[in-house]
Design a protein around this motif. Structure first.
Motif, PDB file in Angstrom:
ATOM      1  N   PRO A 132       3.653   1.245   1.465  1.00  0.00           N
ATOM      2  CA  PRO A 132       4.790   0.384   1.818  1.00  0.00           C
ATOM      3  C   PRO A 132       5.716   0.049   0.662  1.00  0.00           C
ATOM      4  O   PRO A 132       6.909  -0.207   0.883  1.00  0.00           O
ATOM      5  CB  PRO A 132       4.115  -0.878   2.365  1.00  0.00           C
ATOM      6  N   ARG A 133       5.237   0.038  -0.566  1.00  0.00           N
ATOM      7  CA  ARG A 133       6.081  -0.314  -1.716  1.00  0.00           C
ATOM      8  C   ARG A 133       6.697   0.915  -2.368  1.00  0.00           C
ATOM      9  O   ARG A 133       7.295   0.820  -3.442  1.00  0.00           O
ATOM     10  CB  ARG A 133       5.240  -1.063  -2.760  1.00  0.00           C
ATOM     11  N   LEU A 134       6.615   2.054  -1.734  1.00  0.00           N
ATOM     12  CA  LEU A 134       7.031   3.312  -2.346  1.00  0.00           C
ATOM     13  C   LEU A 134       8.457   3.259  -2.879  1.00  0.00           C
ATOM     14  O   LEU A 134       8.710   3.574  -4.054  1.00  0.00           O
ATOM     15  CB  LEU A 134       6.894   4.450  -1.324  1.00  0.00           C
ATOM     16  N   LEU A 135       9.402   2.885  -2.054  1.00  0.00           N
ATOM     17  CA  LEU A 135      10.799   2.883  -2.484  1.00  0.00           C
ATOM     18  C   LEU A 135      11.111   1.683  -3.368  1.00  0.00           C
ATOM     19  O   LEU A 135      11.940   1.774  -4.276  1.00  0.00           O
ATOM     20  CB  LEU A 135      11.727   2.921  -1.273  1.00  0.00           C
ATOM     21  N   HIS A 136      10.471   0.547  -3.102  1.00  0.00           N
ATOM     22  CA  HIS A 136      10.675  -0.629  -3.959  1.00  0.00           C
ATOM     23  C   HIS A 136      10.243  -0.335  -5.383  1.00  0.00           C
ATOM     24  O   HIS A 136      10.919  -0.721  -6.348  1.00  0.00           O
ATOM     25  CB  HIS A 136       9.859  -1.815  -3.423  1.00  0.00           C
ATOM     26  N   ASP A 137       9.107   0.330  -5.531  1.00  0.00           N
ATOM     27  CA  ASP A 137       8.572   0.591  -6.867  1.00  0.00           C
ATOM     28  C   ASP A 137       9.366   1.669  -7.597  1.00  0.00           C
ATOM     29  O   ASP A 137       9.361   1.720  -8.830  1.00  0.00           O
ATOM     30  CB  ASP A 137       7.104   1.016  -6.773  1.00  0.00           C
ATOM     31  N   ARG A 138      10.039   2.525  -6.838  1.00  0.00           N
ATOM     32  CA  ARG A 138      10.808   3.608  -7.471  1.00  0.00           C
ATOM     33  C   ARG A 138      12.095   3.072  -8.092  1.00  0.00           C
ATOM     34  O   ARG A 138      12.538   3.547  -9.147  1.00  0.00           O
ATOM     35  CB  ARG A 138      11.145   4.682  -6.439  1.00  0.00           C
ATOM     36  N   ALA A 139      12.727   2.106  -7.451  1.00  0.00           N
ATOM     37  CA  ALA A 139      14.017   1.591  -7.945  1.00  0.00           C
ATOM     38  C   ALA A 139      14.259   0.203  -7.391  1.00  0.00           C
ATOM     39  O   ALA A 139      14.005  -0.065  -6.216  1.00  0.00           O
ATOM     40  CB  ALA A 139      15.156   2.520  -7.520  1.00  0.00           C
ATOM     41  N   GLY A 189      20.106  -2.129  -5.985  1.00  0.00           N
ATOM     42  CA  GLY A 189      21.326  -1.796  -6.709  1.00  0.00           C
ATOM     43  C   GLY A 189      21.149  -0.796  -7.817  1.00  0.00           C
ATOM     44  O   GLY A 189      22.123  -0.398  -8.466  1.00  0.00           O
ATOM     45  N   SER A 190      19.921  -0.357  -8.069  1.00  0.00           N
ATOM     46  CA  SER A 190      19.669   0.629  -9.117  1.00  0.00           C
ATOM     47  C   SER A 190      20.351   1.954  -8.769  1.00  0.00           C
ATOM     48  O   SER A 190      20.503   2.307  -7.600  1.00  0.00           O
ATOM     49  CB  SER A 190      18.172   0.850  -9.264  1.00  0.00           C
ATOM     50  N   ALA A 191      20.736   2.702  -9.814  1.00  0.00           N
ATOM     51  CA  ALA A 191      21.364   4.003  -9.598  1.00  0.00           C
ATOM     52  C   ALA A 191      20.429   4.981  -8.917  1.00  0.00           C
ATOM     53  O   ALA A 191      20.876   5.970  -8.326  1.00  0.00           O
ATOM     54  CB  ALA A 191      21.833   4.580 -10.937  1.00  0.00           C
ATOM     55  N   SER A 192      19.113   4.726  -8.994  1.00  0.00           N
ATOM     56  CA  SER A 192      18.159   5.632  -8.369  1.00  0.00           C
ATOM     57  C   SER A 192      17.611   5.095  -7.044  1.00  0.00           C
ATOM     58  O   SER A 192      16.643   5.628  -6.520  1.00  0.00           O
ATOM     59  CB  SER A 192      17.004   5.928  -9.324  1.00  0.00           C
ATOM     60  N   GLU A 193      18.235   4.043  -6.500  1.00  0.00           N
ATOM     61  CA  GLU A 193      17.820   3.560  -5.186  1.00  0.00           C
ATOM     62  C   GLU A 193      18.062   4.651  -4.144  1.00  0.00           C
ATOM     63  O   GLU A 193      19.121   5.284  -4.135  1.00  0.00           O
ATOM     64  CB  GLU A 193      18.594   2.301  -4.805  1.00  0.00           C
ATOM     65  N   VAL A 194      17.091   4.876  -3.303  1.00  0.00           N
ATOM     66  CA  VAL A 194      17.184   5.942  -2.302  1.00  0.00           C
ATOM     67  C   VAL A 194      18.211   5.563  -1.236  1.00  0.00           C
ATOM     68  O   VAL A 194      18.297   4.408  -0.802  1.00  0.00           O
ATOM     69  CB  VAL A 194      15.809   6.189  -1.660  1.00  0.00           C
ATOM     70  N   VAL A 195      18.999   6.547  -0.816  1.00  0.00           N
ATOM     71  CA  VAL A 195      19.987   6.369   0.253  1.00  0.00           C
ATOM     72  C   VAL A 195      19.492   7.110   1.488  1.00  0.00           C
ATOM     73  O   VAL A 195      19.153   8.299   1.422  1.00  0.00           O
ATOM     74  CB  VAL A 195      21.367   6.920  -0.163  1.00  0.00           C
ATOM     75  N   LEU A 196      19.443   6.427   2.601  1.00  0.00           N
ATOM     76  CA  LEU A 196      19.048   7.007   3.878  1.00  0.00           C
ATOM     77  C   LEU A 196      20.256   7.015   4.806  1.00  0.00           C
ATOM     78  O   LEU A 196      20.966   6.022   4.901  1.00  0.00           O
ATOM     79  CB  LEU A 196      17.914   6.194   4.513  1.00  0.00           C
ATOM     80  N   THR A 197      20.471   8.143   5.521  1.00  0.00           N
ATOM     81  CA  THR A 197      21.689   8.265   6.332  1.00  0.00           C
ATOM     82  C   THR A 197      21.362   8.654   7.775  1.00  0.00           C
ATOM     83  O   THR A 197      21.752   9.717   8.251  1.00  0.00           O
ATOM     84  CB  THR A 197      22.654   9.293   5.715  1.00  0.00           C
ATOM     85  N   PRO A 198      20.665   7.783   8.510  1.00  0.00           N
ATOM     86  CA  PRO A 198      20.281   8.121   9.885  1.00  0.00           C
ATOM     87  C   PRO A 198      21.390   7.821  10.889  1.00  0.00           C
ATOM     88  O   PRO A 198      22.264   6.975  10.655  1.00  0.00           O
ATOM     89  CB  PRO A 198      19.098   7.189  10.142  1.00  0.00           C
ATOM     90  N   HIS A 199      21.341   8.516  12.032  1.00  0.00           N
ATOM     91  CA  HIS A 199      22.073   8.022  13.207  1.00  0.00           C
ATOM     92  C   HIS A 199      21.128   7.075  13.943  1.00  0.00           C
ATOM     93  O   HIS A 199      19.980   6.843  13.517  1.00  0.00           O
ATOM     94  CB  HIS A 199      22.573   9.163  14.081  1.00  0.00           C
ATOM     95  N   GLU A 200      21.557   6.496  15.049  1.00  0.00           N
ATOM     96  CA  GLU A 200      20.774   5.426  15.680  1.00  0.00           C
ATOM     97  C   GLU A 200      19.386   5.889  16.112  1.00  0.00           C
ATOM     98  O   GLU A 200      18.400   5.159  15.954  1.00  0.00           O
ATOM     99  CB  GLU A 200      21.539   4.836  16.862  1.00  0.00           C
ATOM    100  N   GLY A 201      19.286   7.078  16.687  1.00  0.00           N
ATOM    101  CA  GLY A 201      17.982   7.570  17.105  1.00  0.00           C
ATOM    102  C   GLY A 201      17.049   7.764  15.930  1.00  0.00           C
ATOM    103  O   GLY A 201      15.857   7.405  15.988  1.00  0.00           O
ATOM    104  N   GLU A 202      17.568   8.342  14.848  1.00  0.00           N
ATOM    105  CA  GLU A 202      16.755   8.527  13.642  1.00  0.00           C
ATOM    106  C   GLU A 202      16.369   7.190  13.030  1.00  0.00           C
ATOM    107  O   GLU A 202      15.266   7.025  12.521  1.00  0.00           O
ATOM    108  CB  GLU A 202      17.528   9.372  12.629  1.00  0.00           C
TER     109      GLU A 202
END
Length: 525
Positions: A370-377, A380-393
């Motif tokens: 559960p902390r995978l993305l929190h621990d990575r960045a 507001g960090s430059a390495s924060e992961v960006v997710l681009t889903p549509h509503e179903g995704e």
């Protein structure tokens, strides 16, 4: 940049002005802007037929005062009031020759205007419909920014009878929640909305944004805090765009690693590369399966392509150094893709965008860690992961990663689209770009943008792949995650607005240079 605030922010900003100004002065500032807009809509005021829908709050008062000023200039003004109305504004309306029609129960005690000339008791629905049908302009002041929940009779009848093409909403269309954009059954649909002091969030996001028509802001002198929600404008995006200097090279402009395209979906990789090549990064390294790689080489010889077997993470990482990765277009959401996503998360510290086939594998990884993305960045960090889903995704993502009820997501998004996306971003530790009408970008730290460009013609296969490449390129060029996502959505929508009808995803990359050139030209000098 457009800024939108909450109702609580507006009330707090109004309070010191109401205390310092003469009674009614703040309302008259709003009324002046509303009248100017109405005159512009009418063209000729003398002899025009205007109907005011007046509730008992301040927006009803604004509409009544505007009706009084239009009546004083020769317009025929009728007011349909389902209950009590603003006393001073009602008196001014009647004194100017307007006529007040009661369409519901009698007014609350203390409403003394009932005996005045020009007041008609108990107007029926058919007569109200006739007045609205014959109106040149309707001012909707039934409910204000404090309105919540379903409309009640007789408000709902008047709201449904208001002709959308000739209706101007006062501050917010009646039945639209000013904070969330949730829409009550029968809410007013307006062709324009005149809002006061600041944009309200519900005018820009959620179903409410489809009820406003063109929104015009009237400055009434409010001192407001930092905005809760923003929308980039042309000048904002122009100043964000990466423009190379004479000292730049293809490497210093940013290198994007794009993992996309499979033997089953080779075209998705082609489309994503098309978007990436127009995002400002100087170098593009593409990692793709064999058939997709062949398609990409033919379509885009500028790219450097590494061919990998499905899920070969070592080969993908060996493609070379990059400033950001984008993964997902055309990839199946299987274990092989999961190995690629895991490697990019665990073995790199660059910016990372995940879309399409990468989202479910990522969700499974988060469910296990559960902390995978929190621990990575951090936020507001430059390495924060960006997710681009549509509503179903999005529904599948949060159901798998966070345990949310996927069946409940459509209702949650309709009730509070911004709040739902913002909550998911905070829980996941990522920036989320939720595609759709009025795309929303929310960072894990709370920063949020809504995109105001685009067209329903974007709802076709492959347009999201172009967006993935475009936003990935902006990340590689150095834009922070939330701004890269917001600027990419703006450019993507602007390109679509210039495209043919019907629009195909493959049209978008060729339209982007014209959009970007015009934006840069607008801020030169």
């Amino acid at each position: 940049m457009i800024e939108a605030h909450t109702v609580a922010d507006v009330r707090a900003a109004e309070a010191p002005l109401l205390a310092a100004l003469p009674p009614g002065a703040l309302m008259q500032r709003a009324v002046s802007g509303l009248v100017t807009h109405a005159v512009g809509r009418l063209g000729r005021v003398y002899g025009a037929r205007v109907v005011v829908l007046a509730g008992g709050g301040d927006n009803g008062g604004d509409a009544l005062w505007a009706g009084a000023r239009l009546a004083a200039r020769g317009a025929t003004v009728h007011v349909l009031a389902p209950g009590r109305t603003h006393p001073e504004a009602t008196a001014a309306l009647l004194a100017a020759g307007g006529r007040l029609h009661r369409t519901g129960p009698g007014p609350a005690s203390g409403q003394r205007i009932e005996s005045a000339q020009g007041t008609d008791q108990g107007l029926g629905g058919d007569a109200a419909a006739d007045l609205l049908d014959s109106a040149d302009l309707v001012l909707d002041g039934l409910l204000g920014i404090g309105g919540r929940g379903p409309l009640r009779e007789p408000h709902v009848l008047l709201a449904r009878l208001a002709p959308p093409a000739r209706t101007v909403a006062v501050d917010v269309p009646s039945g639209v929640d000013a904070d969330t954009g949730a829409v009550a059954d029968g809410a007013v649909r307006a062709s324009s909305t005149v809002t006061f002091g600041t944009y309200k969030r519900g005018l820009l996001v959620g179903p409410g944004s489809t009820h406003t028509g063109r929104v015009e802001l009237v400055d009434i002198g409010l001192a407001l805090p930092t905005a809760d929600l923003r929308a980039l404008g042309s000048e904002d995006v122009a100043r964000l765009l990466p423009v190379p200097s004479a000292a730049d090279s293809k490497y210093s402009r940013g290198v994007l690693g794009l993992v996309g395209g499979s033997d089953r979906y080779p075209g998705a990789g082609v489309l994503a590369v098309g978007g990436a090549l127009r995002g400002g990064a100087g170098y593009l390294r593409v990692v793709a399966e064999e058939q997709a790689a062949a398609h990409i080489r033919r379509a885009h010889p500028e790219t450097v392509v590494t061919v990998i077997a499905p899920g070969d993470a070592d080969a993908a990482l060996a493609a070379g150094r990059v400033q950001a990765w984008a993964i997902g277009p055309g990839l199946p959401p299987d274990e092989a893709t999961g190995r690629l996503v895991a490697a990019l998360l665990d073995q790199t510290d660059t910016g990372l965008l995940a879309d399409a086939g990468a989202l479910q594998p990522l969700a499974r990884l988060i469910a296990a860690r559960p902390r995978l993305l929190h621990d990575r960045a951090g936020p507001g960090s430059a390495s924060e992961v960006v997710l681009t889903p549509h509503e179903g995704e999005f529904a599948r993502l949060v159901a798998t990663a966070l345990g949310w009820d996927a069946a409940d997501l459509p209702a949650r998004l309709a009730t509070d689209r911004l709040g739902t996306v913002r909550e998911a971003a905070a829980e996941l530790g990522a920036t989320i770009l939720l595609k759709g009408d009025r795309t929303i970008v929310a960072g894990s730290g709370g920063a949020a943008f809504v995109n105001l460009t685009g067209t329903p013609w974007l709802g076709t296969a492959g347009t999201g792949d172009v967006l993935t490449g475009l936003v990935g390129s902006l990340l590689a060029a150095g834009l922070p995650p939330a701004l890269a996502a917001a600027a990419g959505a703006f450019l993507h929508g602007s390109a679509a607005e210039r495209g043919p009808r019907p629009l195909a995803a493959g049209d978008l990359p060729a339209l982007l240079p014209e959009v970007i050139a015009d934006l840069l030209a607008s801020v030169r000098g």
